[in-house]
Structures are given as C-alpha cells and as structure tokens.
Design a protein around this motif. Structure first.
Motif, mmCIF file in Angstrom:
data_model
loop_
_atom_site.group_PDB
_atom_site.id
_atom_site.type_symbol
_atom_site.label_atom_id
_atom_site.label_comp_id
_atom_site.label_asym_id
_atom_site.label_seq_id
_atom_site.Cartn_x
_atom_site.Cartn_y
_atom_site.Cartn_z
ATOM 1 N N ARG A 1 5.595 -5.512 -3.201
ATOM 2 C CA ARG A 1 4.276 -5.850 -3.759
ATOM 3 C C ARG A 1 3.325 -6.317 -2.661
ATOM 4 N N THR B 1 7.696 2.765 -10.839
ATOM 5 C CA THR B 1 6.257 2.519 -10.962
ATOM 6 C C THR B 1 5.768 2.614 -12.407
ATOM 7 N N LYS C 1 -1.731 -2.565 1.808
ATOM 8 C CA LYS C 1 -2.232 -1.187 1.883
ATOM 9 C C LYS C 1 -3.538 -1.035 1.121
ATOM 10 N N ASP D 1 2.177 -3.277 -0.812
ATOM 11 C CA ASP D 1 1.204 -2.534 -1.611
ATOM 12 C C ASP D 1 -0.167 -3.204 -1.588
ATOM 13 N N GLU D 2 -0.185 -4.546 -1.655
ATOM 14 C CA GLU D 2 -1.458 -5.278 -1.598
ATOM 15 C C GLU D 2 -2.127 -5.100 -0.234
ATOM 16 N N ARG E 1 7.732 1.147 -4.227
ATOM 17 C CA ARG E 1 8.603 2.203 -4.732
ATOM 18 C C ARG E 1 9.687 2.584 -3.725
#
Length: 120
Positions: free
Chosen positions: A97, A53, A103, A100-101, A2
């Motif tokens: 992405r 999102t 994290k 995010d993965e 985001r």
C-alpha cells in the motif's frame, strides 16, 4: 501491492505442495484426501493471486493465512511456516500500500510538471 501479495501466495503454493508430500507419510490420512485438500489449497492460492485487487481480495488472503496456520494440526511444521507466511502477507499488504501511494504521488507530480505546474 499486487506484486508483493502475489509473490507471497505463489510461495505458499509451493509450501502447500511440499506439506502434501509430508502429509502423505501420515497414517491417519489417505493419499486421496491429502491431495484433495492440498490441491484445493494450491488452486486457491493461485486464484487469490488474481483476486488481490478486487473487493474483498485482501480479506480472503487473510482467511487463507489463518487456514494455513491451522493446517499445523495435520502437519505440525505448518504452524511455523503459516506464521512466517502470515508475517510475509502482512508485510506485502502494508508495504504494498505504501508503494502504491508513492507511485500515485509520483504520477501526480509528473502530470503536474507536464501541464506546466497547474494545480489539479
């Protein structure tokens, strides 16, 4: 993801505003038409920041990138800037992405350590 995507869209907000200033000098378009289109584009870029999102948010972002490139038919420099921001959009989505993965994996590892290593 985001944050990266919103940063790209925010940059586009300013680019669209500057393109409006350039387009004002064109003989073919009235000032009202230029600022109606640019204002709508600027507003859309801000709205897309909040929709990233949500389902379909990324696809709308891609549509916005195509529209930005096509605006080069009015202000030719926008072909180049549109392609640059299209590349930034791709990078924001792709690397966002991955971040995010990573994290999520880190949060999962932390949760497992707190529960004493029990598998979830």
């Amino acid at each position: 993801m985001r944050t990266l995507c919103a940063s790209t869209l925010l940059g586009e907000f300013f680019v669209i505003g500057f393109a409006g200033l350039v387009a004002m000098k064109l003989d073919d378009a009235s000032m009202a038409a230029v600022w109606t289109v640019c204002g709508a584009g600027m507003l859309l870029s801000l709205l897309l920041c909040g929709m990233i999102t949500r389902p379909g948010g990324i696809q709308l972002g891609w549509t916005f990138q195509v529209a930005l490139v096509l605006s080069g038919f009015v202000v030719p420099m926008m072909f180049i800037l549109g392609l640059i921001f299209g590349g930034l959009w791709w990078a924001s989505v792709h690397y966002g992405r991955k971040i995010d993965e990573a994290k999520a994996r880190w949060a999962d590892q932390q949760a497992r350590q707190e529960t004493g290593g029990a598998a979830a």
